[in-house]
Design a protein around this motif. Structure first.
Motif, PDB file in Angstrom:
ATOM      1  N   ALA A  33      55.480  16.382 -18.362  1.00 30.39           N
ATOM      2  CA  ALA A  33      55.054  18.143 -20.014  1.00 30.39           C
ATOM      3  C   ALA A  33      54.757  19.274 -19.599  1.00 30.39           C
ATOM      4  O   ALA A  33      54.636  19.169 -18.294  1.00 30.39           O
ATOM      5  CB  ALA A  33      54.199  17.336 -21.202  1.00 30.39           C
ATOM      6  N   ASP A  48      57.206  18.257 -24.158  1.00 29.50           N
ATOM      7  CA  ASP A  48      57.514  16.989 -23.584  1.00 29.50           C
ATOM      8  C   ASP A  48      58.802  16.164 -23.172  1.00 29.50           C
ATOM      9  O   ASP A  48      59.312  16.631 -24.249  1.00 29.50           O
ATOM     10  CB  ASP A  48      55.963  15.932 -23.447  1.00 29.50           C
ATOM     11  CG  ASP A  48      56.590  15.508 -24.935  1.00 29.50           C
ATOM     12  OD1 ASP A  48      55.722  15.152 -25.170  1.00 29.50           O
ATOM     13  OD2 ASP A  48      57.671  15.610 -25.025  1.00 29.50           O
ATOM     14  N   CYS A  94      52.905  21.767 -15.588  1.00 28.60           N
ATOM     15  CA  CYS A  94      53.328  20.779 -15.661  1.00 28.60           C
ATOM     16  C   CYS A  94      52.121  19.903 -15.294  1.00 28.60           C
ATOM     17  O   CYS A  94      51.556  19.791 -14.305  1.00 28.60           O
ATOM     18  CB  CYS A  94      54.900  20.455 -14.645  1.00 28.60           C
ATOM     19  SG  CYS A  94      54.717  20.093 -13.310  1.00 28.60           S
ATOM     20  N   LEU A 100      53.370   8.669 -23.099  1.00 24.04           N
ATOM     21  CA  LEU A 100      54.338   9.463 -24.018  1.00 24.04           C
ATOM     22  C   LEU A 100      54.357   8.640 -24.942  1.00 24.04           C
ATOM     23  O   LEU A 100      55.035   7.643 -24.549  1.00 24.04           O
ATOM     24  CB  LEU A 100      55.405  10.215 -23.357  1.00 24.04           C
ATOM     25  CG  LEU A 100      56.091  10.919 -24.197  1.00 24.04           C
ATOM     26  CD1 LEU A 100      55.778  11.913 -24.800  1.00 24.04           C
ATOM     27  CD2 LEU A 100      57.609  11.109 -23.216  1.00 24.04           C
ATOM     28  N   TYR A 105      52.155  13.417 -25.487  1.00 27.01           N
ATOM     29  CA  TYR A 105      51.513  13.323 -24.360  1.00 27.01           C
ATOM     30  C   TYR A 105      50.403  13.653 -23.949  1.00 27.01           C
ATOM     31  O   TYR A 105      49.397  14.352 -23.961  1.00 27.01           O
ATOM     32  CB  TYR A 105      52.431  14.120 -23.404  1.00 27.01           C
ATOM     33  CG  TYR A 105      52.763  14.262 -22.053  1.00 27.01           C
ATOM     34  CD1 TYR A 105      51.464  14.721 -21.667  1.00 27.01           C
ATOM     35  CD2 TYR A 105      53.594  13.170 -21.530  1.00 27.01           C
ATOM     36  CE1 TYR A 105      51.736  14.710 -20.045  1.00 27.01           C
ATOM     37  CE2 TYR A 105      53.225  13.183 -20.225  1.00 27.01           C
ATOM     38  CZ  TYR A 105      52.284  13.697 -19.373  1.00 27.01           C
ATOM     39  OH  TYR A 105      52.399  13.906 -18.555  1.00 27.01           O
TER      40      TYR A 105
END
Length: 122
Positions: A33, A48, A94, A100, A105
């Protein structure tokens, strides 16, 4: 522990484009993500992508302008950002290896990169 490196940030004029990259250590493919954090604001989820790339999800404010993608033959996860606005200015980070499910996420606490600065200004 997965280590992440973001790159691709910079200064761009409104309406411009940038492509960010997130590279994870090792050869494992992770759900990944992108988040962003502007000065004085909380960290915000941006997009994501599933481990296989089969599903993606975006926050409403970037849907239609940003595209998250991955080439499963290679490591990086990309964030293509088009039609950038001043309000997109932030440090982009990130996170990989989190959980997920159905587009939501849940970040892994020990898997953040250092971030890359994106500044949208004329």
């Amino acid at each position: 522990q997965v280590q992440l490196v973001e790159s691709g940030g910079g200064l761009v004029q409104p309406g411009g484009s940038l492509r960010l990259s997130c590279t994870a250590s090792g050869n494992t493919l992770y759900p990944t993500a992108w988040y962003r954090q502007a000065p004085g604001k909380e960290r915000e989820f941006v997009a994501d992508i599933a481990r296989t790339g089969a599903s993606v999800y975006y926050v409403d404010s970037v849907r239609g302008r940003f595209t998250i993608s991955r080439d499963n033959a290679k490591n990086p996860v990309y964030l293509q950002m088009n039609s950038l606005k001043p309000e997109d200015t932030a440090v982009y980070l990130c996170n990989a290896g989190g959980y997920l499910t159905q587009g939501t996420y849940y970040p892994r606490d020990d898997a953040w990169g250092q971030g890359t600065q994106v500044t949208v200004s004329s």
